[in-house]
Design a protein around this motif. Structure first.
Motif, PDB file in Angstrom:
ATOM      1  N   ARG A   1       3.158  16.091  -7.503  1.00 46.00           N
ATOM      2  CA  ARG A   1       3.710  14.868  -6.769  1.00 46.00           C
ATOM      3  C   ARG A   1       3.980  15.283  -5.199  1.00 46.00           C
ATOM      4  O   ARG A   1       3.497  14.677  -4.397  1.00 46.00           O
TER       5      ARG A   1
ATOM      6  N   ILE B   1       1.097  11.099 -13.249  1.00 50.94           N
ATOM      7  CA  ILE B   1       1.207  11.648 -11.816  1.00 50.94           C
ATOM      8  C   ILE B   1       0.432  10.954 -10.814  1.00 50.94           C
ATOM      9  O   ILE B   1       0.896  10.467  -9.808  1.00 50.94           O
TER      10      ILE B   1
ATOM     11  N   ALA C   1       1.725   8.075  -7.856  1.00 48.56           N
ATOM     12  CA  ALA C   1       1.252   8.266  -6.638  1.00 48.56           C
ATOM     13  C   ALA C   1       0.836   7.258  -6.116  1.00 48.56           C
ATOM     14  O   ALA C   1       1.191   6.884  -5.094  1.00 48.56           O
TER      15      ALA C   1
END
Length: 222
Positions: A93, A148, A152
């Motif tokens: 991240r 993840i 994002a």
């Protein structure tokens, strides 16, 4: 004076230097700002000189993605799987926040570089050493990456970045809504989003721990 291939140009060019310059351009202006001509100007050379180091635009993107994968922290063999996957998720991240353009590319390239392959092999190896069967390893890898990269993308799409901007967006939204029409949305916005210090990014670790807890239960059943 037009770019040339001398001095800081071709005499010192390397694939690594070209890739790092491309990453800088994409970081500041997005992929739409990245052209071979603009990259050549950044490096002080004619665009054609770049083709001594990258075969084409696709090869350039492959190399850029590989650089980003190389920034992600990988676990050592002694780290327990849950700690390792949590650290890897946080590091991924962080890399995506440094390089927002990379989010949509990280899993789309068909000619992965050494750092990309090492990354995937290490993640798989960590899960397998922990006792994850092959099929559950695939499920775990998919679930983690979906969370993840999905987070994002969602974070990038929000119409605010700071608490002040979130408050202004909330104010504008409420101004267009009939009073009392959406009580649950209003409650969540007022009691959570508009509270001092609110940071949408803080939601990441909460969701990540839910995913890891679910995988830990699945491993127990396996």
């Amino acid at each position: 004076m037009p770019p040339n291939d001398a001095g800081t140009g071709r005499g010192r060019l390397s694939r690594e230097r070209v890739l790092h310059a491309a990453v800088r351009l994409a970081d500041t202006g997005g992929l739409e700002a990245l052209t071979m001509r603009r990259l050549g100007e950044e490096l002080g050379v004619e665009a054609m000189s770049l083709y001594n180091h990258v075969a084409n635009k696709g090869d350039l993107l492959d190399g850029m993605v590989d650089l980003v994968f190389g920034e992600i922290e990988l676990p050592d063999a002694e780290t327990d799987w849950r700690t390792a996957m949590r650290a890897r998720a946080l590091s991924t991240r962080a890399a995506l926040r440094r390089h927002p353009w990379a989010t949509a590319l990280m899993q789309s390239r068909t000619a992965p570089g050494a750092a990309t392959l090492q990354h995937h092999d290490t993640v798989i190896g960590t899960l397998r050493r922990a006792g994850f069967p092959v099929t559950l390893t695939a499920h775990a890898f998919s679930a983690l990456d979906a969370y993840i990269y999905g987070f994002a993308l969602q974070e990038r799409s929000l119409p605010f970045e700071t608490p002040e901007e979130a408050e202004e967006v909330g104010r504008q939204m409420f101004a267009r809504m009939p009073e009392g029409a959406y009580p649950h949305l209003t409650e969540l916005t007022v009691q959570h989003i508009l509270q001092p210090g609110y940071d949408y990014g803080a939601e990441f670790e909460y969701g990540l721990d839910l995913v890891l807890e679910g995988l830990e239960r699945a491993l127990g059943h396996a």
